[in-house]
Design an enzyme around this catalytic site. Structure first.
Site, PDB file in Angstrom:
ATOM      1  N   PRO A  71       2.590  -5.786  24.214  1.00  0.00           N
ATOM      2  CG  PRO A  71       1.164  -4.269  25.245  1.00  0.00           C
ATOM      3  CD  PRO A  71       1.376  -5.000  23.957  1.00  0.00           C
ATOM      4  CD  GLU A  72       5.016 -10.662  24.652  1.00  0.00           C
ATOM      5  OE1 GLU A  72       4.455 -11.510  25.376  1.00  0.00           O
ATOM      6  OE2 GLU A  72       4.925 -10.670  23.415  1.00  0.00           O
TER       7      GLU A  72
END
Length: 270
Positions: free
Chosen positions: A2-3
């Site tokens: 996840p960014e």
């Protein structure tokens, strides 16, 4: 992993719903990347004030202290008044009067850490080296260009490093560089101010659009309601090696940079 867009989508999914809630219990499952740093029972009775984001960290402000939460490589959050009993990969429950915030993390690289404030040693260690936030007013073009000019490494690697600007993960770096017309292998120090301005705008636009699309789901990510993101479905270069460029029809190329896959158009990106 996840960014920034995925973390921001997660934050928006529960921030307003949990604000003001009293903590009734804290459940700890298998060990995560870092320990909570406080006995879980000491958090009972405190209230959640707000949920912020700094880079890929969620900051849950309490009426005394705050929780730093990181999703790691495979983590996702759920928030609901009625959740099923914890499963084998559910490693943290923050039980409040308004619902339970649950961290599911199969690979256990995520973490929830309690600190007294952002000046605490652990907070400084985790947040102190982060660069500018790309979606706010603090994302200054002059500072961005100056940060690039100091680095002789490839511009894509500089974007991923997070000390000039935070949250530009692998997918979004490839997409922003394509939109700006910049070859990912070009030394950051060689980027002129006009090209830096194009990249600055592209980073903003790509990340904002990714948030609107619910982030990207390549394997594990889902939002607090269990829904996947869809940005990856409209990617212009990422994951499209050998396919025609949507601008010039030149086949998209793939290369490895720092153990990560990079995608670019050899004609559109100079």
């Amino acid at each position: 992993m996840p960014e920034l867009p995925e973390v921001e989508v997660t934050r928006r999914g529960f921030a307003e719903r949990i604000a003001g809630a009293r903590i009734d219990a804290v459940r700890i499952g298998k060990p995560l990347r870092w320990a909570l740093m406080v006995a879980p029972e000491t958090l009972v009775g405190r209230r959640v004030l707000q949920v912020r984001r700094r880079g890929k960290y969620l900051l849950i402000d309490l009426d005394r202290g705050l929780l730093l939460l990181h999703l790691g490589m495979s983590g996702s959050l759920r928030f609901d008044a009625l959740l099923p009993p914890p499963g084998v990969h559910d490693h943290f429950d923050l039980v409040t009067e308004l619902g339970t915030l649950r961290l599911n993390d199969p690979r256990r690289f995520g973490a929830v850490v309690y600190v007294e404030d952002e000046a605490a040693p652990w907070a400084v260690k985790l947040l102190g080296g982060l660069g500018m936030e790309p979606l706010g007013d603090a994302f200054d073009l002059d500072a961005f260009h100056a940060g690039l000019r100091k680095r002789r490494t490839a511009v894509k690697q500089v974007l991923l490093a997070g000390d000039v600007v935070v949250g530009v993960g692998n997918i979004y770096a490839s997409e922003a560089l394509f939109q700006a017309g910049i070859r990912p292998t070009l030394s950051a120090a060689r980027i002129s101010r006009p090209r830096a301005a194009r990249l600055h705008a592209a980073v903003r636009e790509i990340l904002a659009r990714a948030v609107e699309k619910g982030g990207s789901t390549l394997r594990d990510f889902s939002n607090v309601e269990g829904q996947n993101g869809y940005f990856q479905l409209e990617a212009t270069v990422y994951g499209r090696a050998g396919e025609p460029c949507r601008v010039c029809a030149t086949p998209i190329r793939q290369l490895r940079q720092g153990q990560r896959s990079t995608y670019y158009c050899p004609n559109c990106q100079k």
